[in-house]
Scaffold this motif. Structure first.
Motif, PDB file in Angstrom:
ATOM      1  N   ILE C 100       0.876  -1.176   0.000  1.00 30.19           N
ATOM      2  CA  ILE C 100       0.000   0.000   0.000  1.00 30.19           C
ATOM      3  C   ILE C 100       0.911   1.222   0.000  1.00 30.19           C
ATOM      4  O   ILE C 100       1.863   1.273   0.772  1.00 30.19           O
ATOM      5  CB  ILE C 100      -0.901   0.034   1.254  1.00 30.19           C
ATOM      6  CG1 ILE C 100      -1.793  -1.198   1.301  1.00 30.19           C
ATOM      7  CG2 ILE C 100      -1.744   1.301   1.284  1.00 30.19           C
ATOM      8  CD1 ILE C 100      -2.575  -1.327   2.601  1.00 30.19           C
ATOM      9  N   GLN C 102       1.833   5.562  -0.219  1.00 29.12           N
ATOM     10  CA  GLN C 102       1.476   6.789   0.486  1.00 29.12           C
ATOM     11  C   GLN C 102       0.421   7.607  -0.245  1.00 29.12           C
ATOM     12  O   GLN C 102      -0.583   7.985   0.327  1.00 29.12           O
ATOM     13  CB  GLN C 102       2.724   7.645   0.679  1.00 29.12           C
ATOM     14  CG  GLN C 102       2.404   9.048   1.174  1.00 29.12           C
ATOM     15  CD  GLN C 102       3.657   9.850   1.422  1.00 29.12           C
ATOM     16  OE1 GLN C 102       4.748   9.423   1.122  1.00 29.12           O
ATOM     17  NE2 GLN C 102       3.496  11.013   1.983  1.00 29.12           N
ATOM     18  N   ASP C 103       0.701   7.893  -1.520  1.00 26.73           N
ATOM     19  CA  ASP C 103      -0.130   8.844  -2.227  1.00 26.73           C
ATOM     20  C   ASP C 103      -1.241   8.097  -2.940  1.00 26.73           C
ATOM     21  O   ASP C 103      -1.027   7.480  -3.965  1.00 26.73           O
ATOM     22  CB  ASP C 103       0.719   9.617  -3.235  1.00 26.73           C
ATOM     23  CG  ASP C 103      -0.095  10.706  -3.899  1.00 26.73           C
ATOM     24  OD1 ASP C 103      -1.331  10.688  -3.725  1.00 26.73           O
ATOM     25  OD2 ASP C 103       0.491  11.548  -4.578  1.00 26.73           O
ATOM     26  N   PRO C 104      -2.459   8.155  -2.381  1.00 30.24           N
ATOM     27  CA  PRO C 104      -3.519   7.355  -2.977  1.00 30.24           C
ATOM     28  C   PRO C 104      -3.869   7.810  -4.388  1.00 30.24           C
ATOM     29  O   PRO C 104      -4.402   7.038  -5.158  1.00 30.24           O
ATOM     30  CB  PRO C 104      -4.704   7.557  -2.032  1.00 30.24           C
ATOM     31  CG  PRO C 104      -4.380   8.727  -1.198  1.00 30.24           C
ATOM     32  CD  PRO C 104      -2.906   8.923  -1.231  1.00 30.24           C
ATOM     33  N   GLN C 164      -7.638   6.072  -0.677  1.00 28.96           N
ATOM     34  CA  GLN C 164      -6.759   5.159   0.048  1.00 28.96           C
ATOM     35  C   GLN C 164      -7.489   3.845   0.302  1.00 28.96           C
ATOM     36  O   GLN C 164      -6.881   2.779   0.264  1.00 28.96           O
ATOM     37  CB  GLN C 164      -6.264   5.804   1.347  1.00 28.96           C
ATOM     38  CG  GLN C 164      -5.117   5.064   2.025  1.00 28.96           C
ATOM     39  CD  GLN C 164      -3.912   4.864   1.133  1.00 28.96           C
ATOM     40  OE1 GLN C 164      -3.960   4.124   0.140  1.00 28.96           O
ATOM     41  NE2 GLN C 164      -2.812   5.513   1.445  1.00 28.96           N
ATOM     42  N   PRO C 184       0.943   4.751   4.942  1.00 27.93           N
ATOM     43  CA  PRO C 184      -0.421   4.610   4.417  1.00 27.93           C
ATOM     44  C   PRO C 184      -1.344   5.780   4.750  1.00 27.93           C
ATOM     45  O   PRO C 184      -2.337   5.968   4.070  1.00 27.93           O
ATOM     46  CB  PRO C 184      -0.935   3.324   5.088  1.00 27.93           C
ATOM     47  CG  PRO C 184      -0.105   3.178   6.322  1.00 27.93           C
ATOM     48  CD  PRO C 184       1.238   3.741   5.974  1.00 27.93           C
ATOM     49  N   LEU C 188      -3.116  11.940   4.355  1.00 30.87           N
ATOM     50  CA  LEU C 188      -4.539  12.145   4.618  1.00 30.87           C
ATOM     51  C   LEU C 188      -4.771  13.155   5.740  1.00 30.87           C
ATOM     52  O   LEU C 188      -3.913  13.353   6.594  1.00 30.87           O
ATOM     53  CB  LEU C 188      -5.177  10.808   5.012  1.00 30.87           C
ATOM     54  CG  LEU C 188      -4.992   9.662   4.011  1.00 30.87           C
ATOM     55  CD1 LEU C 188      -5.537   8.373   4.578  1.00 30.87           C
ATOM     56  CD2 LEU C 188      -5.668   9.993   2.694  1.00 30.87           C
ATOM     57  N   VAL C 196      -8.775   5.335   8.371  1.00 27.60           N
ATOM     58  CA  VAL C 196      -7.976   4.354   7.643  1.00 27.60           C
ATOM     59  C   VAL C 196      -7.209   3.446   8.615  1.00 27.60           C
ATOM     60  O   VAL C 196      -7.113   2.243   8.404  1.00 27.60           O
ATOM     61  CB  VAL C 196      -7.034   5.054   6.643  1.00 27.60           C
ATOM     62  CG1 VAL C 196      -6.084   4.064   6.000  1.00 27.60           C
ATOM     63  CG2 VAL C 196      -7.849   5.766   5.577  1.00 27.60           C
TER      64      VAL C 196
END
Lengths: 337, 341, 341
Positions: C100, C102-104, C164, C184, C188, C196
């Motif tokens: 997963i 960092q930057d969704p 995310q 993750p 945000l 999350v």
């Protein structure tokens, strides 16, 4: 910084060698692959009237029977150190840089090229000044006044500039300004700068403007796009927050950063143009390198064509070398990598 | 009147899709030597506020109304040129990302010298000396050497120090720091917060610190203003906001944060949903779609914008719930859960 | 937990990136991004990996998932050596190990619908599903708290937190055994972070997942992890279970990190004793010899500059690489107390 310069220089030299190889390949190797015999190639040098024996002898003397590597070595040596040609009727000295002799005039190619350089240089430098100043300032103003009448008008004009071919705008300008209104001299007018600078500039005015119009359009669009991007950058906001006047914000912070891609493009454009502004010179019948190239091709004068191609390619290489170095000077981050 | 007085400030951006009400009626004051923390999530309008005070929205598309009084001078109606003269001199700003906020083509020294010479008619040599002094003062080693470095040759912490040096070049009386430590590592963040606290004491300037991090404001701020959807929802003394918060959004923020200073809980208490887009702020109380207590307002939450009303403890809260109910919710339901954390 | 066979076992893993210079691009040095680290991850647990920028935590994540090939050491997954497997042989493994990011936003293809993004792993791995891919994808969307009806929407139609969730849904598609989450929640908003974090914890329980969570935020890592490893300049300096690490940190660097985190408690800020590190993290290009922390450590002695302290495991299971660890009961007690109020 020094290693950067040296690396770039070595790269440029390597590029020139590759260009000479490719040119040599096109003019001497490809015809042989295509089935041209050494005799056929030599026959161009001796004229149609020669007997097969003479042709064979000349082909031997010119080295068309030698391996390709040896031929290339001789060709490269001619450019760097000069060469001796033996047509059977005595040895001729061809001083460096030797691009061979014209089939038509029998004269060495290089002095002919030299003769024509001032015309092309004058045309290219004058037009470049105009288009950079014009294109960049229009681009900047358009970006700052995005969406206004000025922006739409200038970008519309720029679109026309990019899409109209020079033989069209050139012809049109000649018809209107020279033959119709009589403001500018007719096509084919050329005065050397050293003879009469005012007349030189006056004669070149129309070609300059026409050529600059074409390029300025691209530069205006590129500048506008670049400015729109840099003016949104954080460091421009910082410059404003310092209390800098808007003019300084635009010029010293926004434009400074937006200029780098323009510099790159300019290097390529200018280099190409120095090798011959083919369409402009043809349209205005100016005796420059571009016209020279056209004549050479029309006459199938291979040594002349080869000379002009090599010369133009060198200029593109040199111009991009200069741009690379300027780039490092402008953007300190380049120096490190 | 305070040193800085902002009254009913509105900054609206007309777009094709409607008006973006980035800041919608903000009122606060700040004295010299005091620190105000503006807290909010993305899109709460906190950064637009700071740029608005500096007058950086002037001449753009923004529609600005209200009043900004800085030391007796009104800035909203003042000509752009007059505000420009104050910018960088009387009020200065520190930005979040020091790498993108400094021009990559100029040396750090050049950029500080430039900032100084806009407002001070001095020679380059004098300005350069001043720049070296400043760099030394913000803790950059070998300032005489580093003054000629480019921003990319600095580490993140050094760059933020240089940025602070630039903001301090003309001894500003109002300093606005927009997420000054968000881009930094935690040990460097601690250094920068210490530096800002020390410098503020030394210069006795008014400091506005804009952040999403409640930990950062707890370290620095005297007053805290919580923003949501372009409006202030809670405003008061730092201790009040942390120990007696009355707005459900503030409760939500406190419950969302995992905390190092308490025993870890099983679960965090997040706020449901996401922050609103400023082009489409929910009617009534902007927070009502995410508020767990919206049903306690007899339907007013979605129709009426609540007033920013004072509490007896002297801080301001924008909520429809009756005070007694808010107090008892906090004391009996929220606080115990947060404290056992 | 430690009786189990480890799911992931990392031994002396190194990643050196060559640095070239000069005319001929000769290798003159190496960035020792990861320089000999060892740890185990047991089934069902969450290992947190913390450290500041440049410590090599993200590189470690990429090495254990074999997005990068280690230049030394070994990585074993379920007892199988995967250190130098070819891309082709790695493919079946990718089902079991997911990442997963960092930057969704940047990790989701804007031109693909959510259905296509979450369904892609099925197609790539050629997995047969009982009721078709669409049903499977909708089940996963529901699992991560997204509306299954949004199957045909594009990433830009979702908020940051929802994106995310999409990223998490994608990694869950093939029921992986191990998930590596690289920062993750750091992109945000605070209120969304908590959502999350909670989701990750719920999924772990429900699907029996094993996590390696890489983050710079010590509070988030403490909340989510069972064990925590602290990295500094390519080395692990301390590993311990969460409680021990946070209540009685042994490595001076860990102490400094914990002390630097701003605490959202304005009263505590006056009482807290702070450790302030000087300067920035040195460049991994030229790390200090022996103990890499000695240049910033207040306890450093001569030996720290000459002998590298090994990572030693104590009876308590606490591992630390320090010549003078802060393990004296007195120090631990004060740290614990400072943490409580």
């Amino acid at each position: 910084m020094l290693t950067y310069i040296i690396r770039r220089l070595i790269g440029a030299i390597a590029m020139l060698i590759v260009i000479s190889m490719v040119t040599f390949g096109i003019f001497f190797v490809v015809p042989q692959w295509a089935g041209s015999s050494p005799e056929a190639m030599a026959s161009r040098y001796v004229g149609r009237a020669a007997t097969p024996e003479t042709v064979h002898l000349v082909a031997q003397k010119l080295g068309f029977y030698d391996p390709v590597i040896v031929q290339y070595g001789r060709f490269a040596k001619g450019i760097v150190a000069g060469a001796e040609y033996d047509y059977g009727a005595g040895v001729e000295q061809c001083p460096a840089p030797c691009f061979g002799y014209s089939f038509i005039s029998g004269q060495p190619v290089w002095p002919d090229l030299l003769d024509r350089m001032p015309v092309t240089f004058s045309l290219a430098i004058g037009a470049a000044l105009l288009w950079v100043l014009g294109g960049v300032s229009v681009g900047v103003i358009s970006a700052l006044r995005r969406g206004t009448f000025f922006d739409r008008l200038s970008m519309g004009t720029a679109l026309a500039g990019v899409s109209l071919p020079i033989f069209f705008t050139g012809m049109l300008s000649l018809v209107v300004f020279s033959y119709g209104l009589g403001w500018t001299p007719p096509g084919g007018s050329w005065t050397d700068f050293t003879e009469n600078p005012a007349q030189w500039a006056f004669n070149l005015l129309l070609p300059w403007i026409t050529l600059a119009f074409l390029f300025a359009a691209t530069y205006a669009r590129l500048t506008r796009a670049g400015m729109l991007e840099t003016m949104g950058e954080d460091y421009v906001r910082t410059a404003r927050a310092k209390g800098l006047s808007e003019r300084d914000v635009v010029v010293k912070h926004g434009l400074r950063a937006a200029l780098t891609p323009i510099l790159t493009l300019f290097g390529i454009d200018f280099g190409l143009l120095i090798g011959g502004a083919v369409l402009t010179e043809t349209t205005y019948t100016l005796p420059g390198l571009g016209q020279f190239a056209i004549l050479a091709i029309r006459n199938q004068d291979l040594p002349q064509v080869m000379g002009v191609v090599l010369f133009a390619a060198c200029f593109v290489v040199v111009a991009s070398l200069i741009v690379d170095l300027l780039y490092a000077w402008v953007d300190p981050r380049v120096r490190l990598s | 009147m305070s040193f800085l007085d902002v009254k009913d400030l509105k900054i609206h951006f007309p777009t094709d899709d409607g008006v973006v009400k980035s800041v919608d009626g903000l009122t606060f004051g700040l004295e010299r030597g005091q620190t105000l923390g503006i807290v909010g999530e993305s899109g709460s309008g906190k950064s637009v506020t700071s740029l608005g005070i500096l007058g950086l929205h002037k001449g753009g598309r923004a529609k600005i109304s209200g009043e900004i009084w800085l030391d007796g001078e009104e800035l909203v109606s003042a000509p752009a040129e007059q505000v420009r003269g104050l910018r960088g001199k009387k009020m200065a700003m520190i930005f979040q990302d020091p790498l993108s906020s400094m021009h990559p083509y100029y040396t750090v020294g050049h950029q500080i010298i430039e900032a100084y010479r806009i407002h001070n008619a001095v020679s380059k040599q004098v300005a350069r000396k001043h720049a070296v002094d400043l760099l030394g003062r913000v803790g950059i080693p070998e300032p005489g050497k580093r003054v000629d470095s480019y921003p990319h040759e600095f580490s993140g912490g050094m760059r933020q120090r240089a940025m602070i040096a630039m903001a301090l070049s003309c001894d500003p009386e109002l300093l606005i720091a927009d997420e000054p430590t968000t881009a930094l590592d935690v040990t460097v963040q601690a250094q920068i917060l210490d530096l800002m606290r020390d410098l503020q004491r030394e210069f006795n300037s008014a400091l506005i610190i804009i952040t999403h991090d409640l930990g950062v404001v707890a370290e620095l701020a005297d007053d805290i203003l919580v923003m949501y959807g372009g409006k202030c929802v809670e405003y008061g003394k730092t201790d009040e906001i942390f120990y007696n918060p009355e707005h459900p959004y503030t409760w939500g923020l406190l419950g969302s944060m995992p905390r190092l200073d308490r025993e870890p809980t099983e679960r965090l208490l997040p706020i449901k949903g996401s922050p609103p887009s400023l082009i489409n702020v929910p009617p009534g109380c902007a927070f009502h779609p995410r508020c767990p207590y919206a049903d306690r307002t007899e339907g007013r939450a979605s129709t009426e914008v609540p007033d920013l009303a004072p509490t007896e403890r002297g801080h301001l809260v924008r909520c429809h719930m009756p005070r007694t109910e808010r107090r008892s919710l906090w004391e009996n339901e929220i606080k115990p859960v947060l404290e056992t954390q | 937990m430690s009786e189990n066979e480890p799911l992931l076992s990392v031994r002396n893993v190194e990643k050196h990136f060559p640095v070239t210079a000069g005319l001929f691009k000769k290798q003159v040095a190496a960035v020792k991004a990861v320089d000999g680290i060892s740890f185990d991850v047991f089934k069902g647990e969450t290992l947190g990996l913390v450290g500041e920028s440049g410590c090599g935590k993200s590189t470690t994540g990429r090495l254990v998932t074999r997005l990068l090939e280690p230049t030394g050491g070994s990585v074993e997954f379920e007892g199988r050596d995967i250190t130098h497997l070819s891309q082709g042989k790695l493919r079946p493994l990718r089902r079991d190990m997911q990442m997963i990011f960092q930057d969704p936003y940047s990790s989701l293809n804007p031109r693909h619908t959510v259905g296509a993004i979450v369904g892609a792993p099925f197609r790539i791995q050629g997995v047969r599903t009982e009721n078709g891919v669409k049903k499977a994808v909708q089940d996963i969307l529901a699992l991560v708290g997204l509306n299954p009806e949004h199957y045909n929407r594009y990433p830009h139609e979702f908020s940051g937190g929802q994106r995310q969730r999409i990223g998490i849904a994608r990694t869950l598609a093939l029921k992986p055994k191990l998930i590596i989450a690289d920062e993750p929640v750091s992109a945000l908003d605070v209120s969304i972070q908590a959502q999350v974090v909670n989701l990750l914890e719920d999924l772990q329980k429900e699907l029996d997942l094993t996590y390696v969570v890489i983050a710079h935020d010590l509070s988030v890592v403490r909340h989510i992890s069972d064990r925590v490893a602290v990295m500094y300049l390519g080395k692990i300096v301390e590993i311990a279970d969460r409680k021990r690490l946070y209540s009685s940190p042994m490595h001076p660097y860990t102490n400094a990190l914990l002390s630097a985190v701003p605490v959202p408690d304005p009263k505590a800020r006056k009482e807290r004793e702070r450790i302030r590190l000087k300067g920035d993290v040195p460049s991994p290009l030229n790390p200090p010899p022996a103990c890499r922390f000695h240049t910033r450590c207040w306890k450093a002695q001569e030996i720290c500059k000459t002998v590298e302290p090994p990572l030693e495991t104590l009876a308590s299971g606490h591992s630390v690489a320090c010549h003078f660890p802060e393990n004296a009961p007195v120090a631990a007690a004060t740290a614990g107390e400072a943490g409580k109020d």
